[in-house]
Design a protein around this motif. Structure first.
Motif, PDB file in Angstrom:
ATOM      1  N   UNK A  84       0.835  -1.201   0.000  1.00 49.87           N
ATOM      2  CA  UNK A  84       0.000   0.000   0.000  1.00 49.87           C
ATOM      3  C   UNK A  84       0.870   1.251   0.000  1.00 49.87           C
ATOM      4  N   UNK A  85       1.894   1.232   0.860  1.00 44.54           N
ATOM      5  CA  UNK A  85       2.811   2.379   0.913  1.00 44.54           C
ATOM      6  C   UNK A  85       3.493   2.585  -0.439  1.00 44.54           C
ATOM      7  N   UNK A  86       3.940   1.501  -1.057  1.00 43.80           N
ATOM      8  CA  UNK A  86       4.628   1.580  -2.352  1.00 43.80           C
ATOM      9  C   UNK A  86       3.728   2.197  -3.408  1.00 43.80           C
ATOM     10  N   UNK A  87       2.486   1.757  -3.476  1.00 45.48           N
ATOM     11  CA  UNK A  87       1.557   2.240  -4.503  1.00 45.48           C
ATOM     12  C   UNK A  87       1.272   3.724  -4.338  1.00 45.48           C
ATOM     13  N   UNK A 248     -12.924  -6.907   6.872  1.00 49.33           N
ATOM     14  CA  UNK A 248     -11.535  -6.525   6.602  1.00 49.33           C
ATOM     15  C   UNK A 248     -11.336  -6.254   5.116  1.00 49.33           C
ATOM     16  N   UNK A 249     -11.880  -7.120   4.287  1.00 48.44           N
ATOM     17  CA  UNK A 249     -11.722  -6.986   2.840  1.00 48.44           C
ATOM     18  C   UNK A 249     -12.367  -5.694   2.336  1.00 48.44           C
ATOM     19  N   UNK A 250     -13.638  -5.516   2.682  1.00 49.80           N
ATOM     20  CA  UNK A 250     -14.376  -4.340   2.227  1.00 49.80           C
ATOM     21  C   UNK A 250     -13.776  -3.061   2.826  1.00 49.80           C
ATOM     22  N   UNK A 251     -13.381  -3.133   4.104  1.00 46.21           N
ATOM     23  CA  UNK A 251     -12.800  -1.977   4.761  1.00 46.21           C
ATOM     24  C   UNK A 251     -11.519  -1.515   4.079  1.00 46.21           C
ATOM     25  N   UNK A 252     -10.682  -2.464   3.691  1.00 41.68           N
ATOM     26  CA  UNK A 252      -9.433  -2.095   3.022  1.00 41.68           C
ATOM     27  C   UNK A 252      -9.724  -1.435   1.674  1.00 41.68           C
ATOM     28  N   UNK A 253     -10.666  -1.996   0.920  1.00 44.74           N
ATOM     29  CA  UNK A 253     -11.015  -1.424  -0.387  1.00 44.74           C
ATOM     30  C   UNK A 253     -11.516   0.009  -0.226  1.00 44.74           C
ATOM     31  N   UNK A 254     -12.342   0.244   0.785  1.00 42.64           N
ATOM     32  CA  UNK A 254     -12.888   1.584   1.024  1.00 42.64           C
ATOM     33  C   UNK A 254     -11.769   2.568   1.376  1.00 42.64           C
ATOM     34  N   UNK A 255     -10.877   2.170   2.292  1.00 43.24           N
ATOM     35  CA  UNK A 255      -9.778   3.054   2.703  1.00 43.24           C
ATOM     36  C   UNK A 255      -8.824   3.311   1.541  1.00 43.24           C
ATOM     37  N   UNK A 256      -8.489   2.254   0.794  1.00 39.63           N
ATOM     38  CA  UNK A 256      -7.593   2.415  -0.355  1.00 39.63           C
ATOM     39  C   UNK A 256      -8.222   3.317  -1.417  1.00 39.63           C
ATOM     40  N   UNK A 257      -9.522   3.159  -1.625  1.00 40.15           N
ATOM     41  CA  UNK A 257     -10.223   4.009  -2.584  1.00 40.15           C
ATOM     42  C   UNK A 257     -10.224   5.458  -2.162  1.00 40.15           C
ATOM     43  N   UNK A 258     -10.369   5.694  -0.855  1.00 39.13           N
ATOM     44  CA  UNK A 258     -10.344   7.057  -0.331  1.00 39.13           C
ATOM     45  C   UNK A 258      -8.984   7.702  -0.582  1.00 39.13           C
ATOM     46  N   UNK A 259      -7.881   6.991  -0.270  1.00 37.22           N
ATOM     47  CA  UNK A 259      -6.550   7.552  -0.464  1.00 37.22           C
ATOM     48  C   UNK A 259      -6.232   7.706  -1.946  1.00 37.22           C
ATOM     49  N   UNK A 260      -6.728   6.799  -2.760  1.00 35.16           N
ATOM     50  CA  UNK A 260      -6.518   6.906  -4.212  1.00 35.16           C
ATOM     51  C   UNK A 260      -7.148   8.205  -4.727  1.00 35.16           C
ATOM     52  N   UNK A 261      -8.360   8.473  -4.241  1.00 36.16           N
ATOM     53  CA  UNK A 261      -9.057   9.691  -4.670  1.00 36.16           C
ATOM     54  C   UNK A 261      -8.299  10.928  -4.202  1.00 36.16           C
ATOM     55  N   UNK A 262      -7.765  10.890  -2.984  1.00 28.16           N
ATOM     56  CA  UNK A 262      -6.991  12.021  -2.463  1.00 28.16           C
ATOM     57  C   UNK A 262      -5.731  12.263  -3.291  1.00 28.16           C
TER      58      UNK A 262
END
Length: 267
Positions: A84-87, A248-262
């Motif tokens: 996640x950090x790398x991406x 856990x799965x859905x939560x990670x997707x939501x958080x990753x999507x939020x940071x992607x948008x940012x």
């Protein structure tokens, strides 16, 4: 196998781009004598990464039972954090990478500091190599497939060919779109890893299962089938997920999507 291809493809291509930028700069500024330091750095980084992979593999063989479940879960979570950090780091700083690398190389060249060029390439190769070792071990634990070594070699081969085509000017490739697709797939892969890590901690007794099986669709698409197994290797598919695993799965997707948008807005 598909996950291994994606992992080594991305990591090798990223390393190749850095090496290519340094070599191109040395050629452009007529400092070709520094090229040997570049290749020595690559060789040293690859060798240390291989040794690290062997060490990690042997270390894993020392665990069994509950300690094995804890180790597996911890390694998967570590892989997710690093991936996640790398991406997201690359999304934020990737556009300035060439300028930063050339500035570092320029300072070393002007001071005739060949060891500095060697260390720059060594740490770059070693960083990507270490990430690759951890990601591949985590992917192997998730899938249990014996084809990961073949997939890893295939990903490396594709990355090397792409790098040659790019720097030789034979073919123009949109790296932005390429990394976009690979990063999306790796985020989904990370979600699966995190879910599998949660499963290991559940088996070790660290997490409560809550609802043991939210649904059971094994009769329609079993994770033991070819299609289900492929989806499990790449995206962490489970035909009988527990409530914790699903959250856990859905939560990670939501958080990753939020940071992607940012990250996209900041660009």
């Amino acid at each position: 196998m598909t996950a291994a291809v994606l992992i080594t493809l991305r990591e090798t291509l990223e390393t190749s781009l850095v090496v290519g930028i340094v070599l191109a700069y040395l050629d452009r500024t007529e400092h070709k004598s520094f090229r040997s330091s570049v290749w020595l750095g690559v060789a040293a980084g690859v060798l240390i990464s291989i040794l690290l992979g062997v060490l990690l593999s042997r270390l894993f063989g020392e665990f069994s039972g509950r300690s094995e479940q804890i180790f597996e879960g911890s390694l998967m979570i570590l892989a997710v954090v690093l991936m996640s950090w790398m991406i997201f780091w690359m999304m934020r700083h990737g556009s300035a990478m060439r300028r930063s690398i050339e500035q570092h190389v320029s300072s070393h060249v002007q001071s005739e500091y060949r060891f500095g060029v060697f260390l720059l390439i060594l740490f770059t190769t070693l960083r990507e190599g270490t990430e690759t070792v951890i990601f591949l071990q985590a992917a192997l634990l998730q899938s249990g497939s014996g084809w990961h070594f073949v997939g890893a070699l295939l990903g490396i081969g594709i990355a090397v060919v792409l790098s040659i085509l790019l720097f030789a000017g034979i073919r123009r490739i949109s790296l932005r779109h390429f990394f976009l697709v690979v990063n999306v797939l790796l985020i989904l892969f990370s979600a699966g890893l995190l879910m599998h890590g949660a499963h290991e901690f559940q088996e070790a007794g660290f997490l409560s299962e809550g609802i043991e099986h939210v649904w059971n669709i094994s009769q329609f698409l079993s994770q033991e089938s070819f299609v289900g197994g492929s989806l499990r290797q790449l995206f962490g598919y489970s035909d009988q997920p527990s409530l914790i695993e699903l959250l856990v799965y859905v939560g990670y997707i939501v958080v990753a999507g939020y940071w992607w948008k940012r990250m996209a807005v900041r660009k």
